[in-house]
Design an enzyme around this catalytic site. Structure first.
Site, short mmCIF file in Angstrom:
data_model
loop_
_atom_site.label_atom_id
_atom_site.label_comp_id
_atom_site.label_asym_id
_atom_site.label_seq_id
_atom_site.Cartn_x
_atom_site.Cartn_y
_atom_site.Cartn_z
N GLY A 57 45.87 41.10 40.39
CA GLY A 57 46.04 41.67 41.72
C GLY A 57 45.34 43.02 41.73
N ASP A 243 40.21 41.95 47.21
CA ASP A 243 39.80 42.57 45.95
C ASP A 243 38.73 43.61 46.15
OD1 ASP A 243 41.07 39.89 45.14
OD2 ASP A 243 41.04 41.14 43.34
N ASN A 253 38.01 38.03 48.33
CA ASN A 253 39.39 37.74 47.91
C ASN A 253 39.36 36.41 47.14
OD1 ASN A 253 42.23 38.42 47.89
ND2 ASN A 253 42.54 36.66 49.23
O1 MRU Z 1 42.48 36.91 40.17
P1 MRU Z 1 43.65 37.66 40.76
O2 MRU Z 1 44.94 36.93 40.65
O3 MRU Z 1 43.71 39.07 40.24
O4 MRU Z 1 43.29 37.74 42.30
C1 MRU Z 1 44.21 38.34 43.17
C2 MRU Z 1 43.79 38.29 44.58
O5 MRU Z 1 42.79 37.70 44.94
C3 MRU Z 1 44.65 39.04 45.54
O6 MRU Z 1 44.64 38.43 46.80
C4 MRU Z 1 44.08 40.46 45.70
O7 MRU Z 1 43.88 41.05 44.46
C5 MRU Z 1 44.95 41.32 46.52
S1 MRU Z 1 46.42 41.74 45.66
C6 MRU Z 1 47.35 42.76 46.60
#
Ligand code: MRU
Length: 363
Positions: A57, A243, A253
């Site tokens: 996240g 992201d 994202n």
């Molecule tokens: O690969 P991840 O699990 O880190 O990806 C997370 C996401 O895509 C979330 O939607 C994004 O980081 C926003 S978290 C508030």
């Protein structure tokens, strides 16, 4: 302090407890099937937690990177060690800009100080980053709820769909996309959440787990169900995290986000993005400049379950595993930030975050 319990994390909806030079984290490679609490005591362990997705996240990645830098400086606060720590942490996840944002802020906070003062200052700055993220999550919750309520129908609870996990497991506090949902519950607004599984790593399971802990009504669906649900009028609004958001409002994202945005556009359903200022990258003119993380094929060839990983495909089968996609700004109804609901446009973002836009121009 003694190791916190699961209750210490869930009661306050916090994925990180930082005290006495140690950060405690819930291992998200084990959730929701098992609970394991990690005690991270050095920078290498923090880098490993980010790289291996024990934590994930974008905002949480930024916060853990900040503490990671502080932990490295506790061992060696010299100029070369500072650069090396920055470089090690910066390469752990390429798409989430919160990582670089946090590291740059940490570097700026300590580099002019005498070596002896750097470690303590770094720890305090990491705590400040975490505290600010928690406060921003609360603001995003309020602004996001106001936006979502606009689309509520009188004959049923507000039907909201989300993708991946943008709840408290992904940030310092209540989350980004899920914060408005917690705010709805707190305000007594009837709400029902549609949670998509988010293959290959199934972060939707984390969202489901969060909502179950909170007692918020929800339904878990396969990723491929989103189009049908949107077409049948079962969803009032979609809200996801981000992201990295480029200067023109293009949004990177979790992979699969773009397809949901397309299906929203075809069915007249608003598609919202929720993110703090630390997720904006004004140095990226548009989404084409955002680096997309490619991950190991083993994540596609297998699926993690309560009894371990189930193999779906032999190693010899070619797979691709892009972690993120880019949703063009034209598909985004609005970006919910701690400073309010913004249009996904160059002017919309620049007016709300002028200092960040200026800083990007200067470097
Ligand atoms: O690969 P991840 O699990 O880190 O990806 C997370 C996401 O895509 C979330 O939607 C994004 O980081 C926003 S978290 C508030």
């Amino acid at each position: 302090m003694k190791t916190p319990t699961l209750q210490d994390f869930t009661a306050q909806r916090r994925p990180i407890v930082a005290a006495d030079g140690v950060i405690y984290l819930l291992d998200q490679t084990r959730l929701p099937h098992a609970v394991e609490i990690l005690a991270v005591r050095d920078g290498d362990a923090a880098a490993h937690a980010i790289r291996s997705m024990q934590i994930r996240g974008a905002p949480l990645i930024g916060a853990v990177a900040a503490f990671g830098l502080a932990l490295y400086l506790q061992k060696n606060a010299g100029a070369a060690a500072l650069s090396a720590a920055f470089a090690t942490l910066a390469e752990t996840r390429p798409t989430a800009i919160n990582l670089l944002w946090a590291l740059r802020r940490m570097q700026a906070a300590v580099e002019a100080l005498p070596e002896a003062q750097r470690a303590a200052r770094a720890w305090a700055e990491a705590q400040a980053i975490l505290a600010e993220d928690i406060a921003q999550n609360v603001s995003i919750g309020g602004h996001g709820l106001a936006a979502l309520r606009e689309h509520a129908r009188a004959d049923r609870p507000l039907q909201v769909m989300t993708h991946c996990n943008a709840g408290w497991l992904a940030t310092g506090g209540e989350g980004t996309a899920i914060s408005p949902i917690y705010a709805a519950q707190a305000a007594g607004v009837p709400i029902h959440v549609w949670v998509s599984e988010t293959r290959p790593r199934n972060q939707g399971l984390l969202t489901e787990w969060e909502l179950r802990q909170a007692g918020i009504p929800h339904t878990f669906v396969a990723d491929n169900a989103a189009g049908l649900l949107l077409r049948q009028g079962m969803i009032d609004a979609v809200i996801v995290g981000a992201d990295r958001i480029a200067a023109n409002g293009d949004v990177a994202n979790k992979i699969g986000t773009y397809l949901k945005a397309l299906a929203c556009a075809d069915n007249g359903v608003p598609f919202y993005v929720a993110a703090p200022g630390s997720t904006f990258d004004f140095a990226c003119p548009d989404g084409n400049a955002i680096p997309i993380e490619e991950r190991a094929g083993s994540e596609v060839r297998s699926v993690a379950g309560a009894t371990g990983d189930a193999c779906l495909l032999p190693d010899a089968v070619a797979v691709s595993n892009y972690g993120f996609d880019v949703t063009p700004a034209r598909l985004v109804a609005g970006i919910v930030t701690e400073r309010g609901l913004l249009p996904a446009s160059v002017n919309g973002l620049r007016q709300a975050f002028p200092e960040a836009a200026r800083a990007a121009q200067e470097c």
